[in-house]
Design a protein around this motif. Sequence first.
Motif, PDB file in Angstrom:
ATOM      1  N   GLY A  15      -7.603  -9.759   2.703  1.00 38.60           N
ATOM      2  CA  GLY A  15      -7.080  -8.686   1.861  1.00 38.60           C
ATOM      3  C   GLY A  15      -6.022  -7.862   2.564  1.00 38.60           C
ATOM      4  N   ILE A  16      -6.255  -7.550   3.833  1.00 39.31           N
ATOM      5  CA  ILE A  16      -5.277  -6.750   4.579  1.00 39.31           C
ATOM      6  C   ILE A  16      -3.980  -7.519   4.746  1.00 39.31           C
ATOM      7  N   ILE A  17      -4.083  -8.803   5.074  1.00 40.50           N
ATOM      8  CA  ILE A  17      -2.865  -9.611   5.255  1.00 40.50           C
ATOM      9  C   ILE A  17      -2.086  -9.720   3.951  1.00 40.50           C
ATOM     10  N   ALA A  18      -2.792  -9.973   2.822  1.00 40.93           N
ATOM     11  CA  ALA A  18      -2.101 -10.057   1.531  1.00 40.93           C
ATOM     12  C   ALA A  18      -1.461  -8.732   1.153  1.00 40.93           C
ATOM     13  N   GLY A  19      -2.148  -7.623   1.418  1.00 41.55           N
ATOM     14  CA  GLY A  19      -1.565  -6.314   1.121  1.00 41.55           C
ATOM     15  C   GLY A  19      -0.311  -6.048   1.919  1.00 41.55           C
ATOM     16  N   VAL A  20      -0.335  -6.428   3.200  1.00 40.46           N
ATOM     17  CA  VAL A  20       0.859  -6.223   4.034  1.00 40.46           C
ATOM     18  C   VAL A  20       2.020  -7.062   3.507  1.00 40.46           C
ATOM     19  N   VAL A  21       1.740  -8.314   3.097  1.00 43.33           N
ATOM     20  CA  VAL A  21       2.801  -9.177   2.565  1.00 43.33           C
ATOM     21  C   VAL A  21       3.393  -8.580   1.290  1.00 43.33           C
ATOM     22  N   ILE A  22       2.522  -8.103   0.391  1.00 42.39           N
ATOM     23  CA  ILE A  22       3.011  -7.524  -0.877  1.00 42.39           C
ATOM     24  C   ILE A  22       3.842  -6.279  -0.609  1.00 42.39           C
ATOM     25  N   LEU A  23       3.392  -5.435   0.304  1.00 46.21           N
ATOM     26  CA  LEU A  23       4.167  -4.229   0.618  1.00 46.21           C
ATOM     27  C   LEU A  23       5.530  -4.583   1.183  1.00 46.21           C
ATOM     28  N   VAL A  24       5.586  -5.608   2.006  1.00 49.43           N
ATOM     29  CA  VAL A  24       6.886  -6.022   2.551  1.00 49.43           C
ATOM     30  C   VAL A  24       7.817  -6.502   1.445  1.00 49.43           C
ATOM     31  N   VAL A  25       7.255  -7.298   0.475  1.00 47.03           N
ATOM     32  CA  VAL A  25       8.084  -7.778  -0.638  1.00 47.03           C
ATOM     33  C   VAL A  25       8.579  -6.614  -1.484  1.00 47.03           C
ATOM     34  N   VAL A  26       7.697  -5.663  -1.767  1.00 43.34           N
ATOM     35  CA  VAL A  26       8.106  -4.492  -2.571  1.00 43.34           C
ATOM     36  C   VAL A  26       9.188  -3.707  -1.863  1.00 43.34           C
ATOM     37  N   LEU A  27       9.029  -3.494  -0.579  1.00 42.42           N
ATOM     38  CA  LEU A  27      10.055  -2.756   0.169  1.00 42.42           C
ATOM     39  C   LEU A  27      11.391  -3.480   0.130  1.00 42.42           C
ATOM     40  N   GLY A 432      16.316 -17.904 -21.952  1.00 40.20           N
ATOM     41  CA  GLY A 432      17.289 -16.827 -22.001  1.00 40.20           C
ATOM     42  C   GLY A 432      16.648 -15.447 -21.987  1.00 40.20           C
ATOM     43  N   ASN A 433      15.454 -15.342 -21.364  1.00 36.34           N
ATOM     44  CA  ASN A 433      14.832 -14.032 -21.255  1.00 36.34           C
ATOM     45  C   ASN A 433      15.666 -13.137 -20.351  1.00 36.34           C
ATOM     46  N   PRO A 434      15.744 -11.875 -20.623  1.00 36.56           N
ATOM     47  CA  PRO A 434      16.529 -10.967 -19.765  1.00 36.56           C
ATOM     48  C   PRO A 434      15.910 -10.855 -18.376  1.00 36.56           C
ATOM     49  N   TRP A 435      16.770 -10.507 -17.402  1.00 35.01           N
ATOM     50  CA  TRP A 435      16.334 -10.454 -15.999  1.00 35.01           C
ATOM     51  C   TRP A 435      15.314  -9.364 -15.771  1.00 35.01           C
ATOM     52  N   TRP A 436      15.376  -8.287 -16.560  1.00 36.85           N
ATOM     53  CA  TRP A 436      14.458  -7.181 -16.279  1.00 36.85           C
ATOM     54  C   TRP A 436      13.017  -7.547 -16.600  1.00 36.85           C
ATOM     55  N   ILE A 437      12.805  -8.581 -17.455  1.00 36.49           N
ATOM     56  CA  ILE A 437      11.424  -8.991 -17.738  1.00 36.49           C
ATOM     57  C   ILE A 437      10.790  -9.563 -16.480  1.00 36.49           C
ATOM     58  N   ALA A 438      11.598 -10.353 -15.712  1.00 29.24           N
ATOM     59  CA  ALA A 438      11.063 -10.908 -14.464  1.00 29.24           C
ATOM     60  C   ALA A 438      10.697  -9.795 -13.488  1.00 29.24           C
ATOM     61  N   ILE A 439      11.553  -8.765 -13.419  1.00 35.88           N
ATOM     62  CA  ILE A 439      11.256  -7.646 -12.513  1.00 35.88           C
ATOM     63  C   ILE A 439       9.994  -6.922 -12.960  1.00 35.88           C
ATOM     64  N   VAL A 440       9.879  -6.702 -14.277  1.00 33.63           N
ATOM     65  CA  VAL A 440       8.680  -6.021 -14.793  1.00 33.63           C
ATOM     66  C   VAL A 440       7.430  -6.828 -14.500  1.00 33.63           C
ATOM     67  N   LEU A 442       7.070  -9.041 -12.099  1.00 35.46           N
ATOM     68  CA  LEU A 442       6.837  -9.023 -10.654  1.00 35.46           C
ATOM     69  C   LEU A 442       6.184  -7.715 -10.216  1.00 35.46           C
ATOM     70  N   VAL A 443       6.732  -6.603 -10.715  1.00 35.84           N
ATOM     71  CA  VAL A 443       6.152  -5.305 -10.350  1.00 35.84           C
ATOM     72  C   VAL A 443       4.722  -5.189 -10.870  1.00 35.84           C
ATOM     73  N   GLY A 444       4.509  -5.672 -12.121  1.00 37.53           N
ATOM     74  CA  GLY A 444       3.141  -5.637 -12.655  1.00 37.53           C
ATOM     75  C   GLY A 444       2.187  -6.482 -11.838  1.00 37.53           C
ATOM     76  N   GLY A 445       2.657  -7.705 -11.413  1.00 42.40           N
ATOM     77  CA  GLY A 445       1.800  -8.541 -10.576  1.00 42.40           C
ATOM     78  C   GLY A 445       1.506  -7.903  -9.236  1.00 42.40           C
ATOM     79  N   LEU A 446       2.539  -7.268  -8.642  1.00 43.45           N
ATOM     80  CA  LEU A 446       2.320  -6.600  -7.366  1.00 43.45           C
ATOM     81  C   LEU A 446       1.340  -5.446  -7.487  1.00 43.45           C
ATOM     82  N   LEU A 447       1.513  -4.646  -8.537  1.00 41.04           N
ATOM     83  CA  LEU A 447       0.587  -3.529  -8.733  1.00 41.04           C
ATOM     84  C   LEU A 447      -0.831  -4.032  -8.967  1.00 41.04           C
ATOM     85  N   GLY A 448      -0.937  -5.116  -9.779  1.00 43.82           N
ATOM     86  CA  GLY A 448      -2.264  -5.678  -9.999  1.00 43.82           C
ATOM     87  C   GLY A 448      -2.870  -6.224  -8.725  1.00 43.82           C
TER      88      GLY A 448
END
Length: 569
Positions: A15-27, A432-440, A442-448
């Motif tokens: 869990g700690i390793i996965a959290g560190v990886v996610i935080l690095v990606v978000v940053l 042809g989905n807009p790019w912001w859907i992927a960001i949303v 991704l952010v939702g997956g990271l938060l989850g």
Amino acid sequence: MNFQELLKNKGVMIGIIAGVVILVVVLILVIVLVAGGGNGGGEGGEKIKKEATIKEPLDLLATENLGKAIEIQALLAREGINAQRRMDGSKSTIYLSEYKMSERDRALLAIVKSGLMDQNVGLEVFDKGDFTSTKEDKRIRLIRAVNGELSRLIRKIPPIENASVFISIPEQSMFASMQKPTTATVQLTIPSGERLDKTKVKAITNLLLGSVAGLTHENISITDTNGNVYTTIESADDNRLAKIEENDKYMQSKVQAQLDRLLGKGNYVVTVSTSLREVPIERQSITYDPINKATTSEQIFQEGLGDQSKDSSSGVNAVSLYVPNGLPQTGSSASQNRNYSRVAKETQYGVSKTQTNEYIKSGVVEEISIAVTVEEGRIPPTITLEEFKQLVADAASPKVKVENVTIAFSDPTDPYLAQDKPTSLPTPDESGNPWWIAIVLLVGGLLGGLGILSSIINKSSKEQEEQMKMLTQWTQQQEAIMQGFGNETRELKAKQAQLEQENLKLKEEQEKTLAQIPQQMAVMNANTFNSGGTNAPQTVDDMLKDITSDLLDSEDDELEENIKSWIEK
């Protein structure tokens, strides 16, 4: 927390390793987005400067209506904008003496939203007298004024943003049959996706009927910018199909509401067919009633004859005293009264009848037929087939006859029946989905993921805290046990030292006693030998051996007592 124990807990480490990886990606994503936004802002944006006051006068609008100019000036004052007004003859001009760009924009926006300066021309067109206009010019101006005033009134109804009204008033014709009707067309501008409700459409219709003379409900057309049609001036033939579909759906929904409760959803199929009259018809009927009589004619007759004159000779009332030849003339005949009166009533009777004239126009519901297909065995046994038909007919409409309701039964186990489920078709590949859907996403997956990791870490930390509490309690217990063992060990050591000292003392006493034994034995032998006793005991050596064996066989506690008893002997 001990690091070695943390390493043993694999779930917490993962869990700690996965959290560190996610935080690095978000940053990294935040840095990229901020860098992109900063570049865009550097290219297109500039530092916001303080607004400067412009001291040159700016004319906002000019109008010849003094009341409208004063109203606009008051409107701007409510918005916190100081607007001035100057007169040039009959024309009023609203202007700003000093202003900022934001104040100018707010002033223009407030004037536009108020609707005071619109493109519609109202009744103010008649404020000025015009003696050179013809009758046709005045009629056109009147139509424009009515259109403008109606547009202003309709535009105040929410959520209508704008309204355009066109009233067509035809010229008067000499013949009524050739007179064209007055029509009204209203085009409404409303927000996208909305639709007016019936009460607001009725309010607009009443407003038009009350404002335009000779306008009828059938000659009003109301539409909006979303393509909705509320009222139309089309004939009944043009919208007959739409009316049939509307009636069928309405009655079908009512029948389905009853059968859903009685049979259950998916156990039946309902079809409603409405027949409308296509051509108008005029009927005339006469009904005779042979039982009841009716008076056809009635006459009253009245007849009278009389003479109020009197005979001078006899004094009786008579028309004449002349008596034909051959008849006797007596006094009674001469005084005969010839006055009479008769009243008669003549009545003629006939069979009663009732005449009815009926006119049915086109588009009227003429007949309604309902077909219901039910799975066999679904109708409750307490309801007969006729009662079931009556229920369907009453649920649809009072105009539905029982004989127009048809019930059919189907066998769900028959393999030849078509399936109710539609054929599954392949879903089209949407791209042809807009790019912001992927960001949303991704952010939702990271938060989850962060939420799940935080829950896992919290759970692991709680378990480790409980384990640490148990270890602490166990350590305290071990310390208490070890402390008790130390106390007992010290006491045992003290007792052992005391016993060693006592043993040393006993050994010294034994050695002294053993050293004195040979001397005492010698003395005793001498005394015994000198006494010359016959019962002489053993030799000294034998006695000494016996005493020594006894002393060696005795224990430490009994040694002192044996020595004392031997000495006394």
